[in-house]
Design an enzyme around this catalytic site. Sequence first.
Site: not given
Ligand code: PEP
Length: 253
Positions: A10-12, A96, A98, A169, A175, A215, A236-237
Amino acid sequence: MKRVKIVVGNWKCHKTPSESVEFVKELKSRLQGHTGCEVGVGPTFTALYPVGKELSGSNIALCSQNIFWEKQGAFTGEVAPAMLKDCGVKYTIIGHSERRQYFGETDETVNKRLKASFAEGMSAIVCIGETLAQREAGKTNEVLSTQLKGALADISGADMVSRLVIAYEPVWAIGTGKVATTDQVREAHAHIRAVLNELLTPELGETVRIQYGGSVKPENATEIFAVENVDGGLIGGAALKADSFMAIINAAK
Ligand code: PEP
């Protein structure tokens, strides 16, 4: 029951369309001949079309980070299901945290987006998860049940079996660098599995994949992916760099 793991980046709100295309070119070449787990990337809306063209015929699935539920019309700023499908989107990421936290997403709108996704013939990754306050109040399972049942209201069993992925999640792990312990992951995934079994049948509930997200990094992916009922990850990251994303994909194989 053997479920094929699925790892999605997920590149956000990262990467311009040109950066996105460059990135998937590299990923595509590094994933040539890759088998053993399903891989997807979720660029921003503006990058979907060029990235979709680049990925056409490849073993990487195009994912969108959201979807609007109406077919078209006077809805400034929204992107309708057929527009995503036309870009080559296979999975829509829905609900999500966010989106829930900053953009007013509710279980009801998640449900509308999910129906719209399925109606357009796309699959979906539905994100659910508790906040730290909810976990500390002992409400994790209750929150997960409510979000899951709300998202899946009036969704047919056939769609759930053939097109649905759930992403667990925990909001406090996204994040933040704080990863849920393997016990916390095991318990939450077992609970989600039990709810799916209740909504479907035990046999059919077993076929739905449940990703973990929060994470996930190359250093912890192997341990997390080995937990019972963890069928891959929403990343994500660590999905923004080819090396770390590849390492996580390899951990899922
Ligand atoms: C996400 O955006 O769904 C996520 C899990 O982010 P991260 O891996 O950065 O915690």
